[in-house]
Scaffold this motif. Structure first.
Motif, PDB file in Angstrom:
ATOM      1  N   ARG A 171       0.673  -1.311  -0.040  1.00 44.81           N
ATOM      2  CA  ARG A 171      -0.031   0.035   0.078  1.00 44.81           C
ATOM      3  C   ARG A 171       0.785   1.022  -0.027  1.00 44.81           C
ATOM      4  O   ARG A 171       2.029   1.163   0.403  1.00 44.81           O
ATOM      5  CB  ARG A 171      -0.932  -0.047   1.223  1.00 44.81           C
ATOM      6  CG  ARG A 171      -2.176  -1.313   1.310  1.00 44.81           C
ATOM      7  CD  ARG A 171      -3.055  -0.789   2.174  1.00 44.81           C
ATOM      8  NE  ARG A 171      -3.880  -2.032   1.947  1.00 44.81           N
ATOM      9  CZ  ARG A 171      -5.454  -1.768   1.269  1.00 44.81           C
ATOM     10  NH1 ARG A 171      -5.484  -0.492   0.740  1.00 44.81           N
ATOM     11  NH2 ARG A 171      -6.216  -2.884   1.294  1.00 44.81           N
ATOM     12  N   PHE A 172       0.344   2.196  -0.689  1.00 40.43           N
ATOM     13  CA  PHE A 172       1.062   3.527  -0.930  1.00 40.43           C
ATOM     14  C   PHE A 172       0.329   4.811  -0.366  1.00 40.43           C
ATOM     15  O   PHE A 172      -0.981   4.622  -0.463  1.00 40.43           O
ATOM     16  CB  PHE A 172       1.471   3.747  -2.288  1.00 40.43           C
ATOM     17  CG  PHE A 172       2.243   2.673  -3.087  1.00 40.43           C
ATOM     18  CD1 PHE A 172       3.474   2.678  -3.035  1.00 40.43           C
ATOM     19  CD2 PHE A 172       1.849   1.435  -3.534  1.00 40.43           C
ATOM     20  CE1 PHE A 172       4.658   1.489  -3.256  1.00 40.43           C
ATOM     21  CE2 PHE A 172       2.496   0.322  -3.657  1.00 40.43           C
ATOM     22  CZ  PHE A 172       3.947   0.370  -3.996  1.00 40.43           C
ATOM     23  N   ASP A 173       1.125   5.823  -0.229  1.00 41.40           N
ATOM     24  CA  ASP A 173       0.340   7.103   0.117  1.00 41.40           C
ATOM     25  C   ASP A 173      -0.087   7.845  -1.146  1.00 41.40           C
ATOM     26  O   ASP A 173      -0.939   8.451  -1.047  1.00 41.40           O
ATOM     27  CB  ASP A 173       1.165   7.966   0.906  1.00 41.40           C
ATOM     28  CG  ASP A 173       1.697   7.557   2.099  1.00 41.40           C
ATOM     29  OD1 ASP A 173       0.864   7.750   3.220  1.00 41.40           O
ATOM     30  OD2 ASP A 173       2.987   6.987   2.286  1.00 41.40           O
ATOM     31  N   LEU A 174       0.624   7.408  -2.229  1.00 40.67           N
ATOM     32  CA  LEU A 174       0.324   8.304  -3.456  1.00 40.67           C
ATOM     33  C   LEU A 174       0.747   7.177  -4.822  1.00 40.67           C
ATOM     34  O   LEU A 174       1.588   6.365  -4.789  1.00 40.67           O
ATOM     35  CB  LEU A 174       1.434   9.512  -3.502  1.00 40.67           C
ATOM     36  CG  LEU A 174       1.336  10.150  -4.947  1.00 40.67           C
ATOM     37  CD1 LEU A 174      -0.381  10.888  -5.276  1.00 40.67           C
ATOM     38  CD2 LEU A 174       2.224  11.088  -4.971  1.00 40.67           C
ATOM     39  N   VAL A 175      -0.246   7.163  -5.685  1.00 43.16           N
ATOM     40  CA  VAL A 175      -0.098   6.241  -6.878  1.00 43.16           C
ATOM     41  C   VAL A 175      -0.199   7.443  -8.174  1.00 43.16           C
ATOM     42  O   VAL A 175      -1.055   8.244  -8.097  1.00 43.16           O
ATOM     43  CB  VAL A 175      -1.096   5.267  -7.108  1.00 43.16           C
ATOM     44  CG1 VAL A 175      -1.079   4.792  -8.536  1.00 43.16           C
ATOM     45  CG2 VAL A 175      -1.037   4.225  -5.757  1.00 43.16           C
ATOM     46  N   VAL A 176       0.941   7.335  -8.891  1.00 42.86           N
ATOM     47  CA  VAL A 176       1.011   8.258 -10.035  1.00 42.86           C
ATOM     48  C   VAL A 176       1.294   7.436 -11.233  1.00 42.86           C
ATOM     49  O   VAL A 176       1.794   6.527 -11.181  1.00 42.86           O
ATOM     50  CB  VAL A 176       2.027   9.338 -10.069  1.00 42.86           C
ATOM     51  CG1 VAL A 176       1.716  10.519  -8.779  1.00 42.86           C
ATOM     52  CG2 VAL A 176       3.239   8.763  -9.576  1.00 42.86           C
ATOM     53  N   SER A 177       0.566   8.144 -12.264  1.00 44.16           N
ATOM     54  CA  SER A 177       0.818   7.417 -13.768  1.00 44.16           C
ATOM     55  C   SER A 177       0.634   8.286 -14.644  1.00 44.16           C
ATOM     56  O   SER A 177      -0.099   9.291 -14.742  1.00 44.16           O
ATOM     57  CB  SER A 177      -0.161   6.069 -13.883  1.00 44.16           C
ATOM     58  OG  SER A 177       0.102   5.409 -15.076  1.00 44.16           O
ATOM     59  N   ASN A 178       1.366   8.005 -15.816  1.00 39.83           N
ATOM     60  CA  ASN A 178       1.170   8.690 -17.182  1.00 39.83           C
ATOM     61  C   ASN A 178       0.773   7.656 -18.193  1.00 39.83           C
ATOM     62  O   ASN A 178       2.018   7.065 -18.795  1.00 39.83           O
ATOM     63  CB  ASN A 178       2.179   9.632 -17.535  1.00 39.83           C
ATOM     64  CG  ASN A 178       1.959  10.250 -18.954  1.00 39.83           C
ATOM     65  OD1 ASN A 178       1.054  10.070 -19.519  1.00 39.83           O
ATOM     66  ND2 ASN A 178       3.196  10.642 -19.668  1.00 39.83           N
ATOM     67  N   PRO A 179      -0.385   7.083 -18.017  1.00 36.11           N
ATOM     68  CA  PRO A 179      -0.610   5.655 -18.776  1.00 36.11           C
ATOM     69  C   PRO A 179      -0.858   6.204 -20.312  1.00 36.11           C
ATOM     70  O   PRO A 179      -1.139   7.370 -20.753  1.00 36.11           O
ATOM     71  CB  PRO A 179      -1.801   5.367 -18.259  1.00 36.11           C
ATOM     72  CG  PRO A 179      -2.610   6.581 -17.929  1.00 36.11           C
ATOM     73  CD  PRO A 179      -1.559   7.637 -17.623  1.00 36.11           C
ATOM     74  N   PRO A 180      -0.823   5.100 -21.278  1.00 37.08           N
ATOM     75  CA  PRO A 180      -1.152   5.495 -22.425  1.00 37.08           C
ATOM     76  C   PRO A 180      -2.823   5.835 -22.872  1.00 37.08           C
ATOM     77  O   PRO A 180      -3.706   4.976 -21.896  1.00 37.08           O
ATOM     78  CB  PRO A 180      -0.958   3.976 -23.370  1.00 37.08           C
ATOM     79  CG  PRO A 180      -0.792   2.954 -22.384  1.00 37.08           C
ATOM     80  CD  PRO A 180      -0.432   3.745 -20.882  1.00 37.08           C
ATOM     81  N   TYR A 181      -3.223   6.883 -23.165  1.00 36.52           N
ATOM     82  CA  TYR A 181      -4.651   7.393 -23.308  1.00 36.52           C
ATOM     83  C   TYR A 181      -4.984   7.776 -24.462  1.00 36.52           C
ATOM     84  O   TYR A 181      -6.184   8.366 -24.537  1.00 36.52           O
ATOM     85  CB  TYR A 181      -4.835   8.381 -22.275  1.00 36.52           C
ATOM     86  CG  TYR A 181      -4.000   9.605 -22.092  1.00 36.52           C
ATOM     87  CD1 TYR A 181      -3.916  10.519 -23.048  1.00 36.52           C
ATOM     88  CD2 TYR A 181      -2.704   9.605 -21.198  1.00 36.52           C
ATOM     89  CE1 TYR A 181      -2.951  11.731 -23.207  1.00 36.52           C
ATOM     90  CE2 TYR A 181      -2.150  10.807 -21.439  1.00 36.52           C
ATOM     91  CZ  TYR A 181      -2.046  11.728 -22.211  1.00 36.52           C
ATOM     92  OH  TYR A 181      -1.247  12.803 -22.216  1.00 36.52           O
ATOM     93  N   VAL A 182      -4.361   7.516 -25.687  1.00 36.40           N
ATOM     94  CA  VAL A 182      -4.707   8.013 -26.770  1.00 36.40           C
ATOM     95  C   VAL A 182      -5.587   6.835 -27.435  1.00 36.40           C
ATOM     96  O   VAL A 182      -4.893   5.756 -27.270  1.00 36.40           O
ATOM     97  CB  VAL A 182      -3.747   8.236 -27.749  1.00 36.40           C
ATOM     98  CG1 VAL A 182      -4.304   8.923 -29.094  1.00 36.40           C
ATOM     99  CG2 VAL A 182      -2.504   9.430 -27.214  1.00 36.40           C
TER     100      VAL A 182
END
Ligand code: GLN
Length: 270
Positions: A171-182
């Protein structure tokens, strides 16, 4: 062939700034050298490198892949065609993430789909108290990211796998992502050098929200109470992202614009 002649020939074929910078990379000369001593000869191997880069640039290959590096938040990151080239709009994700980390002691965060590592490494460098993990499905991308972390002196725990798969029970305090979204078939994919970039980093092969849906669905199992999820998305995906977040039980779903004023990052907390 002199510096001045090489530059003049390339300027007729590619963007003027690209031409100058490629000549600097190929010869090791500074901008001042080019201005002050255009009559200096260019040695054959440097000219061959320059001519090859100009031809590839004419064919549309992005500048960053020619020279193998790109700048993000004032740091130089190595890139290869295995990773997306850093985009300035991703800075918003970093700023928002840093704001969520502020005030937490030794926060744990994870960057999903790290690519060249810019998000994880920038956060590790700018929030030294954070314990940063980063994962990617691509072994080639992870090799680039590990190399960048080493060169920039960032401590990041890299793992290979599909979204949350390598993080079972964590478990994390923060999850970040720049996923493929096109979205698959978006005409944008054929423009601006995107055909040279890894398809798996740009499109989900579906409606553009497939990876975002997966991240939102699985994130609650990997966030501490009150933990935040923040992710980058396309200009028209803010409302859908907020709806998905709320439907998954997140609170305070919000969307934030990039420096161009375009909806770019959404997030919420548990
Ligand atoms: N912003 C990128 C583009 O439209 C896409 C990045 C991504 O899919 N994560 O070129």
């Amino acid at each position: 062939m002199t510096l001045g002649e090489a530059l003049a020939a390339a300027r007729g074929q590619i963007d003027r700034l690209d031409a100058r910078l490629l000549l600097q990379y190929a010869t090791g000369c500074s901008h001042a050298d080019l201005l002050a001593r255009p009559e200096m000869p260019v040695i054959a191997p440097a000219y061959a490198q320059f001519a090859e880069w100009v031809a590839r640039r004419v064919a549309g290959e992005p500048f960053a892949y020619l020279v193998g590096e790109a700048e993000f938040r004032g740091q130089v990151f190595q890139v290869s065609p295995a990773v997306l080239i850093p985009r300035p709009e991703t800075e918003v994700l970093i700023d928002l993430a840093l704001a969520k980390l502020a005030g937490l002691t030794a926060p744990r965060l994870v960057d999903l789909g790290t690519g060249s590592g810019i998000v994880a490494i920038s956060l590790a460098l700018e929030c030294p108290a954070a314990q940063v993990a980063a994962l990617d499905l691509s072994a080639d991308a992870l090799a680039v990211a590990r190399n960048n972390a080493g060169r920039l002196g960032a401590r990041v725990d890299f793992r290979q796998g599909d979204w949350f798969a390598p993080l079972a029970g964590e478990r994390f305090d923060l999850v970040v992502s720049n996923p493929p979204y096109v979205a698959d078939g978006d005409p944008h994919l054929a423009l601006n050098g995107l055909p040279f970039e890894p398809k798996m980093a740009l499109t989900d092969g579906a409606d553009g929200l497939a990876c975002i849906r997966r991240i939102i669905t699985d994130a609650p199992k990997h966030l501490k109470p009150g933990g935040w999820l923040l992710f980058e998305h396309g200009y028209d995906q803010g409302e859908a992202s907020r709806n998905l977040l709320t439907a998954a039980g997140f609170k305070a779903a919000s969307t934030f614009p990039d420096l161009a004023g375009i909806d770019r990052v959404s997030g919420a907390h548990l």
